[in-house]
Scaffold this motif. Structure first.
Motif, PDB file in Angstrom:
ATOM      1  N   UNK A 181     -34.870  76.126 -83.989  1.00  0.00           N
ATOM      2  CA  UNK A 181     -35.198  74.837 -84.579  1.00  0.00           C
ATOM      3  C   UNK A 181     -36.030  75.094 -85.834  1.00  0.00           C
ATOM      4  N   UNK A 182     -36.193  74.085 -86.706  1.00  0.00           N
ATOM      5  CA  UNK A 182     -36.967  74.304 -87.933  1.00  0.00           C
ATOM      6  C   UNK A 182     -38.363  74.870 -87.696  1.00  0.00           C
ATOM      7  N   UNK A 183     -39.066  74.380 -86.677  1.00  0.00           N
ATOM      8  CA  UNK A 183     -40.420  74.877 -86.432  1.00  0.00           C
ATOM      9  C   UNK A 183     -40.418  76.325 -85.952  1.00  0.00           C
ATOM     10  N   UNK A 203     -42.141  69.195 -91.545  1.00  0.00           N
ATOM     11  CA  UNK A 203     -41.950  67.948 -90.815  1.00  0.00           C
ATOM     12  C   UNK A 203     -40.626  68.040 -90.055  1.00  0.00           C
ATOM     13  N   UNK A 204     -40.668  67.672 -88.811  1.00  0.00           N
ATOM     14  CA  UNK A 204     -39.470  67.748 -87.963  1.00  0.00           C
ATOM     15  C   UNK A 204     -38.868  66.361 -87.813  1.00  0.00           C
ATOM     16  N   UNK A 253     -35.522  69.327 -94.801  1.00  0.00           N
ATOM     17  CA  UNK A 253     -35.872  69.399 -96.222  1.00  0.00           C
ATOM     18  C   UNK A 253     -37.076  70.309 -96.491  1.00  0.00           C
ATOM     19  N   UNK A 254     -38.052  70.354 -95.605  1.00  0.00           N
ATOM     20  CA  UNK A 254     -39.198  71.246 -95.816  1.00  0.00           C
ATOM     21  C   UNK A 254     -38.774  72.707 -95.697  1.00  0.00           C
ATOM     22  N   UNK A 281     -28.871  71.153 -87.885  1.00  0.00           N
ATOM     23  CA  UNK A 281     -30.199  70.736 -87.432  1.00  0.00           C
ATOM     24  C   UNK A 281     -31.366  71.481 -88.067  1.00  0.00           C
ATOM     25  N   UNK A 282     -31.149  72.715 -88.483  1.00  0.00           N
ATOM     26  CA  UNK A 282     -32.261  73.531 -88.972  1.00  0.00           C
ATOM     27  C   UNK A 282     -32.223  73.676 -90.486  1.00  0.00           C
TER      28      UNK A 282
END
Length: 179
Positions: A141-143, A178-179, A63-64, A58-59
């Protein structure tokens, strides 16, 4: 024949648009720092760790995030219970307690202990000279990881003195992935 060509084009297009983190070993990252100084981002995981697998799925697949990590860090994937032997800061590290027949949990690697990693996953940040900056524990998470990636990449960690300073930093952070 046209069908095979079309499938090949779709495969190539999909490969180009997909972004993955270009993981390396810790020793490769330390050697790369000698040629071009950059911080190191290390993911300390284990093969049995569910949150570690979620981090990959998930993380690290964002791609960003992957593009940012590849551009600004030497990314290292390190099995905290693996049997890799390596040198760091003039010391040899291994895992004498590693049992290749064992399924699930295994002996803890000496480097894992040295870095004071006591939970999986833990992401460890190193400066441009290979010195430990800080571990960040747990699934992010990515953010949430974006905050830490930019915090260390931009040397903002040098300006933060208290937990309240970091809380304010997070509150005012401008998210871009971008999530």
């Amino acid at each position: 024949m046209k069908h095979a060509f079309f499938v090949l084009i779709l495969f190539i297009a999909g490969s180009v648009s997909a972004q993955e983190i270009n993981w390396m070993t810790f020793e490769e990252a330390l050697a790369a720092q000698q040629k071009k100084p950059k911080k190191i981002f290390m993911d300390v995981y284990t093969v049995w760790c569910g949150p570690c697998k979620l981090l990959d799925k998930n993380t690290f697949s964002n791609k960003d995030l992957a593009a940012y990590v590849n551009k600004h860090f030497y990314p290292v994937k390190f099995n905290g219970e693996g049997n890799e032997e390596l040198n760091y800061q003039g010391k040899k590290f291994g895992n004498p307690r590693f049992d290749p027949k064992r399924k699930g949990r295994n002996g803890v690697h000496d480097l894992t202990v040295y870095l004071q990693v006591n939970a999986y996953p833990t992401m460890v940040f190193f400066d441009e000279k290979g010195q430990t900056l800080m571990p960040v524990r747990g699934y992010l998470t990515p953010d949430k990881l974006e905050v830490f990636l930019k915090f260390f990449k931009n040397d903002d960690h040098k300006k933060i003195r208290t937990q309240q300073d970091f809380d304010a930093y997070q509150k005012n952070f401008k998210y871009e992935f971008k999530i």
